[in-house]
Scaffold this motif. Structure first.
Motif, PDB file in Angstrom:
ATOM      1  N   UNK A  58      31.803  39.346  45.424  1.00 13.99           N
ATOM      2  CA  UNK A  58      30.801  38.322  45.729  1.00 13.99           C
ATOM      3  C   UNK A  58      29.980  37.955  44.493  1.00 13.99           C
ATOM      4  N   UNK A  59      30.429  38.407  43.342  1.00 16.10           N
ATOM      5  CA  UNK A  59      29.685  38.190  42.102  1.00 16.10           C
ATOM      6  C   UNK A  59      29.698  36.709  41.705  1.00 16.10           C
ATOM      7  N   UNK A  60      28.625  36.196  41.114  1.00 16.63           N
ATOM      8  CA  UNK A  60      28.610  34.797  40.650  1.00 16.63           C
ATOM      9  C   UNK A  60      29.649  34.516  39.562  1.00 16.63           C
ATOM     10  N   UNK A  61      30.061  35.561  38.855  1.00  9.83           N
ATOM     11  CA  UNK A  61      31.032  35.405  37.765  1.00  9.83           C
ATOM     12  C   UNK A  61      32.450  35.366  38.340  1.00  9.83           C
ATOM     13  N   UNK A  62      33.171  34.260  38.106  1.00  9.29           N
ATOM     14  CA  UNK A  62      34.508  34.077  38.675  1.00  9.29           C
ATOM     15  C   UNK A  62      35.493  35.122  38.174  1.00  9.29           C
ATOM     16  N   UNK A  66      37.683  37.576  40.465  1.00  8.38           N
ATOM     17  CA  UNK A  66      39.133  37.646  40.322  1.00  8.38           C
ATOM     18  C   UNK A  66      39.609  39.095  40.180  1.00  8.38           C
ATOM     19  N   UNK A  67      38.957  39.850  39.302  1.00 12.85           N
ATOM     20  CA  UNK A  67      39.352  41.234  39.078  1.00 12.85           C
ATOM     21  C   UNK A  67      39.084  42.090  40.319  1.00 12.85           C
ATOM     22  N   UNK A  68      38.030  41.767  41.052  1.00 19.00           N
ATOM     23  CA  UNK A  68      37.727  42.516  42.282  1.00 19.00           C
ATOM     24  C   UNK A  68      38.817  42.291  43.326  1.00 19.00           C
ATOM     25  N   UNK A  69      39.274  41.037  43.463  1.00 19.30           N
ATOM     26  CA  UNK A  69      40.352  40.752  44.404  1.00 19.30           C
ATOM     27  C   UNK A  69      41.620  41.492  44.005  1.00 19.30           C
ATOM     28  N   UNK A  95      39.175  36.070  52.816  1.00 20.74           N
ATOM     29  CA  UNK A  95      39.130  34.707  53.356  1.00 20.74           C
ATOM     30  C   UNK A  95      38.146  33.862  52.561  1.00 20.74           C
ATOM     31  N   UNK A  96      37.004  34.447  52.207  1.00 20.46           N
ATOM     32  CA  UNK A  96      36.073  33.725  51.345  1.00 20.46           C
ATOM     33  C   UNK A  96      36.731  33.417  49.993  1.00 20.46           C
ATOM     34  N   UNK A  97      37.534  34.365  49.508  1.00 14.70           N
ATOM     35  CA  UNK A  97      38.248  34.150  48.251  1.00 14.70           C
ATOM     36  C   UNK A  97      39.250  33.009  48.336  1.00 14.70           C
ATOM     37  N   UNK A  98      39.867  32.834  49.490  1.00 16.43           N
ATOM     38  CA  UNK A  98      40.820  31.731  49.678  1.00 16.43           C
ATOM     39  C   UNK A  98      40.159  30.372  49.497  1.00 16.43           C
ATOM     40  N   UNK A  99      38.872  30.311  49.795  1.00 18.22           N
ATOM     41  CA  UNK A  99      38.135  29.051  49.733  1.00 18.22           C
ATOM     42  C   UNK A  99      37.219  28.997  48.508  1.00 18.22           C
ATOM     43  N   UNK A 100      37.526  29.814  47.494  1.00 19.39           N
ATOM     44  CA  UNK A 100      36.684  29.839  46.302  1.00 19.39           C
ATOM     45  C   UNK A 100      36.567  28.427  45.722  1.00 19.39           C
ATOM     46  N   UNK A 106      41.008  33.172  41.570  1.00 18.07           N
ATOM     47  CA  UNK A 106      40.469  33.933  42.702  1.00 18.07           C
ATOM     48  C   UNK A 106      41.253  33.605  43.971  1.00 18.07           C
ATOM     49  N   UNK A 107      41.546  32.320  44.178  1.00 16.76           N
ATOM     50  CA  UNK A 107      42.313  31.900  45.348  1.00 16.76           C
ATOM     51  C   UNK A 107      43.701  32.535  45.331  1.00 16.76           C
ATOM     52  N   UNK A 108      44.335  32.476  44.167  1.00 20.42           N
ATOM     53  CA  UNK A 108      45.684  33.039  44.025  1.00 20.42           C
ATOM     54  C   UNK A 108      45.687  34.542  44.295  1.00 20.42           C
ATOM     55  N   UNK A 109      44.727  35.242  43.709  1.00 18.03           N
ATOM     56  CA  UNK A 109      44.662  36.696  43.883  1.00 18.03           C
ATOM     57  C   UNK A 109      44.330  37.050  45.328  1.00 18.03           C
ATOM     58  N   UNK A 110      43.521  36.238  45.975  1.00 18.48           N
ATOM     59  CA  UNK A 110      43.184  36.483  47.379  1.00 18.48           C
ATOM     60  C   UNK A 110      44.420  36.362  48.261  1.00 18.48           C
ATOM     61  N   UNK A 111      45.254  35.366  47.995  1.00 17.52           N
ATOM     62  CA  UNK A 111      46.483  35.205  48.767  1.00 17.52           C
ATOM     63  C   UNK A 111      47.432  36.367  48.548  1.00 17.52           C
TER      64      UNK A 111
END
Length: 248
Positions: A58-62, A66-69, A95-100, A106-111
């Motif tokens: 949930x960090x403001x830094x993308x 990304x690394x968290x996902x 799911x929040x990552x999917x809608x980044x 971030x979206x790619x890593x979430x998927x």
């Protein structure tokens, strides 16, 4: 409930934006190590590692998101029991990552992480997350980014395997609305995407089958002319598969 859990379930704590460059670099390196080897588990209890990753998701830094996902994906792959324990939190983060709104990474890593997690839990107890995941995966099937398209097809095909009775009608409607994308990307410019699309087409084909109440129609009427025409030209083996399973 301990202090760390309260922080995750509530609003994320503000992260100073004026951290020294050296410290920011070291933090990225720190989470990079987690994502690839989950080596922190040797130093920290898995529970602590999970909540650290959840906070960074949930960090403001993308880049940190990304690394968290990626870290959550590594944990889901290597220590699935630990992740299953916090499944609802993980699904909410992914799911929040999917809608980044800003980062395709971030979206790619979430998927990718969702694909791992769904495989581990066999799609069980997704609840309303199933709708959110399906809608966004379907949207990304036509994305310009090859990586996003590929992962979206893999994820969408996986959802087809895990559709429960509750969401069958919804998913059937989504597949029918996705038919043009499935046909188009059978000839995708990226061979890997085309292969993933073909696999997903097979997984989704039962949802293209006509309902029983229309069985009075003639065989010719039931067939989709556009679908048959394109498949017969480019993928006759898929057309044969659909006929053999009485889908067309």
């Amino acid at each position: 409930m301990d202090q760390t859990q309260k922080r995750i379930l509530g609003q994320p704590l503000p992260i100073p934006t004026t951290q020294p460059k050296k410290k920011r670099t070291s933090m990225v390196s720190f989470f990079s190590k987690i994502s690839w080897t989950v080596s922190l588990q040797k130093q920290e209890p898995p529970k602590n590692v999970f909540f650290i990753l959840a906070e960074r998701a949930q960090d403001p830094n993308a880049k940190k998101r990304h690394m968290a996902m990626r870290g959550l994906g590594a944990m889901a792959s290597e220590t699935p029991d630990k992740v299953k324990k916090y499944k609802k939190i993980v699904l909410d983060l992914l799911v929040h990552g999917l809608y980044d709104p800003v980062s395709a990474d971030v979206i790619h890593e979430s998927m990718k992480t969702l694909t791992i997690l769904l495989g581990k839990i066999q799609g069980k107890s997704l609840g309303s997350f199933f709708i959110d995941i399906t809608l966004q995966a379907r949207t990304l099937l036509d994305d310009e980014n090859d990586n996003l398209r590929y992962s979206a097809f893999v994820l969408f095909g996986q959802l087809a395997d895990f559709v429960g009775r509750k969401w069958k009608k919804f998913f059937t409607s989504q597949v029918k609305q996705t038919q043009d994308s499935l046909l188009t990307h059978l000839q995708d410019r990226n061979p890997q995407v085309a292969t993933a699309c073909k696999t997903t087409f097979r997984a989704c084909s039962p949802y293209l089958k006509e309902r029983k109440e229309y069985s009075f129609q003639s065989e010719a009427d039931q067939r989709n002319p556009k679908l048959c025409r394109q498949l017969s030209h480019y993928h006759p083996e898929l057309l044969q598969f659909l006929y053999a399973n009485r889908i067309l």
